[in-house]
Design a protein around this motif. Structure first.
Motif, PDB file in Angstrom:
ATOM      1  N   UNK A  40       0.840  -1.194   0.000  1.00 21.08           N
ATOM      2  CA  UNK A  40       0.000   0.000   0.000  1.00 21.08           C
ATOM      3  C   UNK A  40       0.876   1.244   0.000  1.00 21.08           C
ATOM      4  N   UNK A  41       0.580   2.210  -0.886  1.00 19.51           N
ATOM      5  CA  UNK A  41       1.334   3.460  -0.882  1.00 19.51           C
ATOM      6  C   UNK A  41       0.417   4.616  -0.520  1.00 19.51           C
ATOM      7  N   UNK A  42       1.033   5.742  -0.116  1.00 17.46           N
ATOM      8  CA  UNK A  42       0.280   6.933   0.241  1.00 17.46           C
ATOM      9  C   UNK A  42       0.830   8.122  -0.524  1.00 17.46           C
ATOM     10  N   UNK A  43       0.011   9.147  -0.684  1.00 14.40           N
ATOM     11  CA  UNK A  43       0.421  10.366  -1.377  1.00 14.40           C
ATOM     12  C   UNK A  43       0.755  11.445  -0.363  1.00 14.40           C
ATOM     13  N   UNK A  44       1.946  12.036  -0.483  1.00 13.06           N
ATOM     14  CA  UNK A  44       2.387  13.120   0.391  1.00 13.06           C
ATOM     15  C   UNK A  44       2.922  14.242  -0.492  1.00 13.06           C
ATOM     16  N   UNK A  45       2.243  15.376  -0.496  1.00 10.86           N
ATOM     17  CA  UNK A  45       2.705  16.555  -1.240  1.00 10.86           C
ATOM     18  C   UNK A  45       3.055  16.239  -2.686  1.00 10.86           C
ATOM     19  N   UNK A  46       2.193  15.483  -3.339  1.00 14.67           N
ATOM     20  CA  UNK A  46       2.370  15.226  -4.760  1.00 14.67           C
ATOM     21  C   UNK A  46       3.303  14.091  -5.107  1.00 14.67           C
ATOM     22  N   UNK A  47       3.793  13.343  -4.116  1.00 14.00           N
ATOM     23  CA  UNK A  47       4.634  12.172  -4.375  1.00 14.00           C
ATOM     24  C   UNK A  47       4.047  10.974  -3.646  1.00 14.00           C
ATOM     25  N   UNK A  48       4.290   9.789  -4.180  1.00 17.40           N
ATOM     26  CA  UNK A  48       3.810   8.558  -3.566  1.00 17.40           C
ATOM     27  C   UNK A  48       4.954   7.876  -2.821  1.00 17.40           C
ATOM     28  N   UNK A  49       4.670   7.453  -1.589  1.00 18.89           N
ATOM     29  CA  UNK A  49       5.629   6.695  -0.802  1.00 18.89           C
ATOM     30  C   UNK A  49       5.019   5.335  -0.490  1.00 18.89           C
ATOM     31  N   UNK A  50       5.830   4.304  -0.626  1.00 25.06           N
ATOM     32  CA  UNK A  50       5.361   2.957  -0.338  1.00 25.06           C
ATOM     33  C   UNK A  50       6.534   2.043  -0.070  1.00 25.06           C
ATOM     34  N   UNK A  51       6.234   0.773   0.126  1.00 24.38           N
ATOM     35  CA  UNK A  51       7.260  -0.234   0.363  1.00 24.38           C
ATOM     36  C   UNK A  51       7.036  -1.412  -0.571  1.00 24.38           C
ATOM     37  N   UNK A  52       8.084  -2.186  -0.775  1.00 23.12           N
ATOM     38  CA  UNK A  52       7.947  -3.489  -1.422  1.00 23.12           C
ATOM     39  C   UNK A  52       8.729  -4.494  -0.608  1.00 23.12           C
ATOM     40  N   UNK A  53       8.216  -5.702  -0.491  1.00 27.74           N
ATOM     41  CA  UNK A  53       8.801  -6.644   0.452  1.00 27.74           C
ATOM     42  C   UNK A  53      10.078  -7.298  -0.063  1.00 27.74           C
ATOM     43  N   UNK A  54      10.395  -7.130  -1.332  1.00 30.79           N
ATOM     44  CA  UNK A  54      11.710  -7.497  -1.855  1.00 30.79           C
ATOM     45  C   UNK A  54      12.221  -6.311  -2.673  1.00 30.79           C
ATOM     46  N   UNK A  55      13.306  -6.503  -3.362  1.00 30.24           N
ATOM     47  CA  UNK A  55      13.887  -5.394  -4.110  1.00 30.24           C
ATOM     48  C   UNK A  55      14.756  -4.527  -3.220  1.00 30.24           C
ATOM     49  N   UNK A  56      15.078  -3.343  -3.675  1.00 27.76           N
ATOM     50  CA  UNK A  56      16.036  -2.512  -2.972  1.00 27.76           C
ATOM     51  C   UNK A  56      17.457  -2.922  -3.306  1.00 27.76           C
ATOM     52  N   UNK A  57      18.412  -2.230  -2.744  1.00 23.26           N
ATOM     53  CA  UNK A  57      19.817  -2.478  -3.057  1.00 23.26           C
ATOM     54  C   UNK A  57      20.255  -3.874  -2.627  1.00 23.26           C
ATOM     55  N   UNK A  58      19.706  -4.366  -1.498  1.00 20.71           N
ATOM     56  CA  UNK A  58      20.179  -5.622  -0.934  1.00 20.71           C
ATOM     57  C   UNK A  58      19.204  -6.779  -1.133  1.00 20.71           C
ATOM     58  N   UNK A  59      18.056  -6.505  -1.725  1.00 21.62           N
ATOM     59  CA  UNK A  59      17.095  -7.560  -1.998  1.00 21.62           C
ATOM     60  C   UNK A  59      16.168  -7.898  -0.855  1.00 21.62           C
ATOM     61  N   UNK A  60      16.221  -7.136   0.247  1.00 21.66           N
ATOM     62  CA  UNK A  60      15.386  -7.413   1.421  1.00 21.66           C
ATOM     63  C   UNK A  60      14.199  -6.454   1.538  1.00 21.66           C
ATOM     64  N   UNK A  61      13.921  -5.698   0.487  1.00 22.66           N
ATOM     65  CA  UNK A  61      12.816  -4.761   0.512  1.00 22.66           C
ATOM     66  C   UNK A  61      13.281  -3.321   0.499  1.00 22.66           C
ATOM     67  N   UNK A  62      12.322  -2.409   0.297  1.00 24.68           N
ATOM     68  CA  UNK A  62      12.682  -1.009   0.152  1.00 24.68           C
ATOM     69  C   UNK A  62      11.525  -0.097   0.535  1.00 24.68           C
ATOM     70  N   UNK A  63      11.874   1.135   0.878  1.00 17.22           N
ATOM     71  CA  UNK A  63      10.932   2.247   0.888  1.00 17.22           C
ATOM     72  C   UNK A  63      11.204   3.022  -0.395  1.00 17.22           C
ATOM     73  N   UNK A  64      10.171   3.276  -1.166  1.00 18.24           N
ATOM     74  CA  UNK A  64      10.375   3.983  -2.421  1.00 18.24           C
ATOM     75  C   UNK A  64       9.536   5.252  -2.471  1.00 18.24           C
TER      76      UNK A  64
END
Length: 361
Positions: A6-30
């Motif tokens: 689930x992502x949310x909108x803050x001041x015209x940008x979306x913030x969310x997470x994914x349970x994998x991915x990111x630099x190390x493969x353990x998830x990310x905040x994007x």
């Protein structure tokens, strides 16, 4: 595969997470900036103890985001975390365990062995969340976490036979309504007062679930939600402060309407069948279909549904997509699993058990 939560909108940008991915493969905040079409990895989870596999939604207080991980932490049952967008600082507030409740797949409880789509809420220095695993009965908890100290209180140990109904899906949602945290799960609404007392409201029958909620744009003493029914007959409902129906509209479709959003004037409801091959978007107040799509998505749209700049943004699997009202198109913005980020922030170091000293109001 990567999974956009689930992502949310803050001041015209979306913030969310994914349970994998990111630099190390353990998830990310994007972060995704739709105006500039820029996708940024804000923080990459790693294996140093701060939790891995972020799951579900995030809560917000000013520039600080709060969320949970599925795995990692001191007890290998996940963590409650905070991330400060101003200082780019990641903090573990709480290591989850069997007492606090957690997002782990059920091992011996009454619930199915699947993941939880959770949606925490922030209010007056605390984050509130429903966990559907752990607790005294191994059937979940309603928890309150102090964002300064990390101290927690279990407000309610869930019992499937009394205050929840065994679901076909693990989906919780919440808002702040009349200055109180309101969280819902299946046909139950949990209302939490200023001293932590919980009042449970039963609104609909078994085999239904309450989806995401928001304050009625036309009347701040009411909420809008969908009471979703698995085999058709979902209802768009406006409820008063005691959670009684003010009005309702039956949404005709054989599919499950489980997502709701608004542009301030129109309430939009989304239905998607189990195979992801058909999508219907309705004016929820009038049961009028606005768009229908035959697609090859391969999975349900089930998490986010956000109206922004004349488009409705949704998440599907590892993709972020939008329905463009101007051009009547359905477009993939980016794929977390295959598209490289435009920007990767470099300060990806966990800070375990460090307190947050400043609360922004």
């Amino acid at each position: 595969p990567d999974q956009a939560n689930v992502f949310i909108e803050i001041d015209g940008a979306f913030y969310g997470t994914s349970r994998t991915g990111g630099v190390y493969g353990f998830g990310q905040i994007y972060k995704y900036d739709p105006s500039a079409d820029v996708y940024t990895i804000v923080y990459s989870f790693n294996s140093t103890g701060g939790g891995t596999k972020p799951l579900g939604g995030i809560a917000q207080n000013s520039t600080i985001l709060y969320g949970t991980t599925l795995d990692g932490g001191a007890n290998a049952l996940g963590t409650y975390w905070a991330f400060d967008l101003l200082t780019n600082t990641y903090t573990v507030l709480l290591d989850l365990d069997a007492t606090t409740g957690n997002l782990e797949r059920s091992a011996g409880g009454s619930f199915p062995d699947n993941y939880q789509d959770n949606e925490p809420v922030y209010h007056n220095g605390f984050v509130y969340e429903l966990f559907l695993n752990g607790g005294t009965n191994n059937e979940g908890t309603l928890i309150k976490v102090d964002v300064i100290s990390g101290n927690y209180t279990v407000l309610l140990n869930l019992v499937a036979s009394s205050n929840v109904v065994v679901p076909s899906t693990k989906f919780t949602s919440g808002i702040i309504f009349n200055n109180e945290p309101i969280l819902c799960y299946n046909e139950k609404i949990f209302q939490i007062d200023s001293i932590g007392n919980v009042t449970t409201h039963t609104t609909i029958g078994t085999s239904n679930l309450i989806t995401n909620m928001y304050i009625n744009p036309s009347n701040s003493s009411q909420i809008c939600t969908i009471e979703a029914k698995l085999n058709g007959g979902s209802r768009f409902v406006i409820k008063d402060s005691s959670f009684a129906d003010v009005s309702s509209t039956t949404l005709s479709s054989p599919h499950l309407y489980r997502l709701l959003c608004t542009d301030g004037a129109t309430n939009y409801a989304l239905s998607c069948n189990a195979s992801g091959s058909f999508i219907d978007v309705k004016n929820a107040s009038t049961n009028t279909s606005l768009f229908t799509y035959n697609t090859t998505l391969g999975t349900q749209l089930r998490n986010s549904f956000v109206f922004y700049n004349n488009k409705i943004y949704v998440s599907k699997g590892n993709e972020i997509m939008y329905l463009d009202f101007t051009n009547n198109t359905f477009v993939t913005v980016f794929d977390i699993g295959t598209d490289p980020p435009t920007v990767v922030q470099t300060n990806d170091v966990d800070v375990n058990q460090a307190p947050i000293f400043l609360e922004l109001c």
